[in-house]
Enzyme design. Structure first.
Site, mmCIF file in Angstrom:
data_model
loop_
_atom_site.group_PDB
_atom_site.id
_atom_site.type_symbol
_atom_site.label_atom_id
_atom_site.label_comp_id
_atom_site.label_asym_id
_atom_site.label_seq_id
_atom_site.Cartn_x
_atom_site.Cartn_y
_atom_site.Cartn_z
ATOM 1 N N ASP A 65 0.968 -1.190 -0.041
ATOM 2 C CA ASP A 65 -0.051 -0.065 0.018
ATOM 3 C C ASP A 65 0.974 1.051 -0.071
ATOM 4 O OD1 ASP A 65 -1.983 1.883 0.474
ATOM 5 O OD2 ASP A 65 -2.703 1.234 2.300
ATOM 6 N N TYR A 157 -7.415 16.621 -8.731
ATOM 7 C CA TYR A 157 -6.155 15.844 -9.318
ATOM 8 C C TYR A 157 -5.163 16.795 -9.705
ATOM 9 C CZ TYR A 157 -3.838 12.549 -12.433
ATOM 10 O OH TYR A 157 -2.982 11.745 -13.063
ATOM 11 N N LYS A 161 -1.274 16.920 -8.461
ATOM 12 C CA LYS A 161 0.035 16.873 -9.133
ATOM 13 C C LYS A 161 0.871 18.253 -9.194
ATOM 14 C CE LYS A 161 -0.623 12.473 -10.895
ATOM 15 N NZ LYS A 161 0.292 11.555 -10.671
#
Length: 265
Positions: A65, A157, A161
């Site tokens: 994980d 998102y 980033k």
């Protein structure tokens, strides 16, 4: 070109599918010992099959994980125990959940940040544990064109980033005294599961915004990652390389396709 990677150990953190798998297989073909991980046992098994088909022998593939630092660090420890050192570490874990900002749940927001940004922090931290004492190494992360130009309903998102880009620049400065380079690649529309809808359900619209009029392949991004991790690019650090088919480079990328230039008579 000989990239001088033979015998080095490359870790692809979250690298069993898509861009990560493409990079891992290319590192293997360059003579690297390769270690990859994923939370999914199914994806790990599938990668084993691809590695075997590619003729790679010195390979590790485990269920890890990436959003749990203890597991990340333990994975790095096992890689060093198996291969002796870590020369290259690529942060490739990622994922997305879509929705307008005002409807996105706190759980979804935290998942997006953890999957795309926290994993990069954990990767840099785990890699540094071994790279700092040996005073050498390369860390590369997968960012996105969205870090520069966010997409509606996927803004978080892009924000995650963008954080990857800043972590890359900051880590490059902090780790430079130890001989460690840190860079990132920011892909545009790539033919992976993450971009499936844009490519196959909105083909004409999506491709009209890309000067090359096509999506990129995971292998094309994997090749860039391998190049930037080689000593041939030894003066590159703190850099985010955009590989996006020219998307957003001009105001109207459709013009040359719609109205090809003809020299006046």
């Amino acid at each position: 070109m000989d990239f001088g990677l033979s015998g080095k150990t490359a870790v692809i953190f979250g690298g069993t599918t898509g861009i990560g798998a493409a990079a891992a297989l290319r590192f293997g073909k360059e003579g690297c010992k390769v270690a990859v991980c994923s939370r999914s046992e199914e994806k790990v098994t599938a990668f084993w099959g691809r590695a075997k088909e590619a003729g790679l022998s010195e390979v590790m593939a485990e269920s890890v994980d990436a959003m749990n630092y203890e597991e990340a660090e333990a994975f790095a420890d096992r890689v060093v125990k198996r291969f002796g050192r870590i020369d290259i570490w690529v942060n490739c874990a990622g994922g997305n959940r879509h929705g307008p900002l005002h409807t996105l749940s706190e759980e979804d927001f935290r998942f997006i940040m953890d999957q795309n940004l926290t994993t990069v922090f954990f990767g840099i931290k785990a890699a540094s544990k071994y790279m700092i004492p040996q005073k050498s190494g390369v860390i590369a992360s997968v960012s996105s064109l969205s870090s520069k130009t966010p997409v509606d309903y996927r803004v978080t998102y892009g924000a995650a980033k963008a954080g990857v880009n800043l972590l890359t620049i900051g880590a490059a400065s902090e780790l430079a005294p130890y001989g460690i380079r840190v860079n990132a690649v920011a892909p545009g529309i790539i033919d992976t599961a993450l971009s499936k809808k844009a490519i196959y359900d909105q083909t004409d619209y999506t491709m009209s915004m890309i000067p090359l009029h096509r999506a990129g392949s995971p292998e094309e991004i994997g090749d860039v990652i391998v190049c930037m991790c080689s000593d041939r690019f030894g003066y590159m650090t703190g850099t985010v390389v955009h590989v996006d088919g020219g998307k957003n480079t001009v105001e109207d990328s459709e013009l040359p396709w719609r109205e090809p230039w003809e020299k006046p008579v």
